[in-house]
Design a protein around this motif. Sequence first.
Motif, PDB file in Angstrom:
ATOM      1  N   PRO A  54       0.882  -1.312  -0.057  1.00 17.10           N
ATOM      2  CA  PRO A  54      -0.215  -0.068  -0.065  1.00 17.10           C
ATOM      3  C   PRO A  54       0.785   1.155   0.052  1.00 17.10           C
ATOM      4  O   PRO A  54       2.004   1.144   0.559  1.00 17.10           O
ATOM      5  N   PRO A  63      -2.305   6.223   6.895  1.00 20.62           N
ATOM      6  CA  PRO A  63      -3.366   6.482   5.788  1.00 20.62           C
ATOM      7  C   PRO A  63      -4.446   7.390   5.869  1.00 20.62           C
ATOM      8  O   PRO A  63      -4.630   7.783   6.998  1.00 20.62           O
ATOM      9  N   ASP A 261      -5.452   5.614  -0.610  1.00 22.17           N
ATOM     10  CA  ASP A 261      -5.530   4.945   0.318  1.00 22.17           C
ATOM     11  C   ASP A 261      -6.539   3.822   0.597  1.00 22.17           C
ATOM     12  O   ASP A 261      -6.375   2.987   1.065  1.00 22.17           O
ATOM     13  N   TYR A 262      -7.671   4.400   0.184  1.00 18.86           N
ATOM     14  CA  TYR A 262      -9.048   3.635   0.295  1.00 18.86           C
ATOM     15  C   TYR A 262      -8.856   2.598  -0.593  1.00 18.86           C
ATOM     16  O   TYR A 262      -9.463   1.388  -0.465  1.00 18.86           O
ATOM     17  N   HIS A 264      -6.301   1.239  -2.306  1.00 16.60           N
ATOM     18  CA  HIS A 264      -5.115   0.251  -1.339  1.00 16.60           C
ATOM     19  C   HIS A 264      -5.676  -0.746  -0.252  1.00 16.60           C
ATOM     20  O   HIS A 264      -5.067  -1.858   0.040  1.00 16.60           O
ATOM     21  N   ARG A 265      -6.288   0.103   0.686  1.00 19.16           N
ATOM     22  CA  ARG A 265      -7.018  -0.871   1.728  1.00 19.16           C
ATOM     23  C   ARG A 265      -7.858  -1.921   1.281  1.00 19.16           C
ATOM     24  O   ARG A 265      -7.625  -3.021   1.528  1.00 19.16           O
ATOM     25  N   ASP A 268      -5.311  -4.409  -0.248  1.00 20.22           N
ATOM     26  CA  ASP A 268      -4.455  -5.206   0.589  1.00 20.22           C
ATOM     27  C   ASP A 268      -5.270  -6.435   1.309  1.00 20.22           C
ATOM     28  O   ASP A 268      -4.886  -7.268   1.580  1.00 20.22           O
ATOM     29  N   THR A 464       0.766  -4.193   7.675  1.00 16.99           N
ATOM     30  CA  THR A 464      -0.741  -3.783   7.471  1.00 16.99           C
ATOM     31  C   THR A 464      -1.764  -4.645   8.530  1.00 16.99           C
ATOM     32  O   THR A 464      -2.832  -4.593   7.901  1.00 16.99           O
ATOM     33  N   ILE A 467      -4.628  -2.879  10.427  1.00 18.28           N
ATOM     34  CA  ILE A 467      -5.779  -2.374   9.467  1.00 18.28           C
ATOM     35  C   ILE A 467      -6.526  -3.434   9.155  1.00 18.28           C
ATOM     36  O   ILE A 467      -7.837  -3.699   8.987  1.00 18.28           O
ATOM     37  N   LYS A 468      -5.995  -4.646   8.610  1.00 18.57           N
ATOM     38  CA  LYS A 468      -6.682  -6.038   8.337  1.00 18.57           C
ATOM     39  C   LYS A 468      -7.480  -6.504   9.377  1.00 18.57           C
ATOM     40  O   LYS A 468      -8.630  -6.923   9.285  1.00 18.57           O
TER      41      LYS A 468
END
Length: 550
Positions: A54, A63, A261-262, A264-265, A268, A464, A467-468
């Motif tokens: 990301p 992010p 970023d949204y 890529h989130r 990911d 990451t 965030i996951k």
Amino acid sequence: MLCANNQDAAMPCKSPGSLACKKCLLVPYCSKRCQVAHWPIHREDCKSINNWQPSWVEENRVPAFMGSSHTHESYGPNKYLWGNVPAIDVIQLKDNEGVDFKNPLNLLFPASGDMRNVILSLVNLHSHNGPLGIVLNDKEMDIVARNAIFLLTFLVEDDPVIAAEYVLHIWYSALITERCQSFLQNRLRPIVKNVCDKIIHKPASSLLAKTWSFGNASLRLVLSRDKWFSFLSYFDVPEGLTKDTAQRVRQAVMLAPERVDYVHRAMDLKTPAQRLGMFKFRVDGILLPFSHSREEFTVPNPTLFHFTWPIMDSLDPTSGWPLKSFLEFNIGPTKSDIYGKLYHYLRQLFVEFHHRLRAFPVRFELLQVDARSLQLDEKKFDRIDVSNIADVCFLGIDETLKTFGPLLQPTNINRHATLITLFLNAVPEMIMIKEKTMFPPDNMTEQMDKVFRYMPELLQPTTTSMIKIMMAMNLVQDMEGNFNMYTMIYAFNSAALRSGLRMKDTHTIIERWPMRISQELTEQAKEYFALLLSSDHNGQERYVEWSRAV
């Protein structure tokens, strides 16, 4: 699936691709020789598959979705021209009227969105020979015009494969072929133009209906005079809008720098191959297998482009169809090509729909009004699918049941008549209420423990993983408790009493929580957890079925 080594204009390979690139399983080849020849083209994609990170990781920053200037999740025009929950079969004769049922069936979709539920329902209707009456309404002209074009294409074009291919790309692709545009211009537009020529002197707001008959099937379209003329514009590419200009307009939404970023989130959460397919579709917007040539797709899709790209950047074609149905669809060796699987699944589904339209009498009626303003000449319906307009942000449960409950068939005619409501926002709304009030919040520690049981790999810290985990916690919320709280706050029982309906104890159309994860921690459940996390769904999608009380 043709060999991917087909981009040499002088000597394109025309052989079937029976092998796949072992690194990505996205690209088919007929032989090792063709794979070697194609490697200079495929190299960049294939080598990038496991090296992606990301942008916020690469740039060592917080992010955007976690910063103080956190913006709303959606971006781009707030139109839902593509479905955002998987299509369902709203008829399900076997579990309702029975496979031997011979009476007419009438279906109502008062806030239809795209017509995916209609298509899936008819394709699954093997034991019924009609007649079938289907009313599709939506207040958005974009949706009504496109649904009419889909149906006209299926009804006018006799070749089922050609019709399926046209509809698939008119539905989902930003660019279509010249042959498809010629069909729109030369076969369909004159049908609509003929109506417009006859009503040119009518009052602008007067409602005017036209019925077209095609063998066993008919299509009735009811629009105001002005909307009939607006309908014509959906066949015409806006003057001056070229392929390159259209792609720049679309990419301004789909590849907006402020949304990286949204995007890529979401990327990911996917496997490397899924990520590559998703990015390719965001770049070119053409629903095809990964390795399929895009060379013939040169015409901006006139049903989508009116000098703007009308769809928000978070919508994706894969959201509107049952995950397992198309992911398990066999397309040969390219097992990681999700968009290729969806392409072939839809093409076969649309071919079968084409056949069904010629198998028994079916009458379509398309309207373009606010759902509350429907005038249906005292018709009664065996199924009413209201989508999610019962959510609080739309009509709410009380008005939905009062408006559409009386349209259900009486029990003495069909005791299986069912009204179907979908709630997309109930669980998150209750979670938000708990955060802002004295209600005890859900136990986050317990939720994190559940996430780790389904995905133990998240216990290993990565750049990451946190965030996951945050995204995965949406899948393990107390769905039942939050929805029960929602039904009490919005007085479902009282709303049902006032409208003469009851919540069905046993669902016979669609499961209450069709996408919720299993509570049994099996390997299959773990696989589904990862699949759901990588999708645009979170298991919070809740259906309620209603029938007449007496």
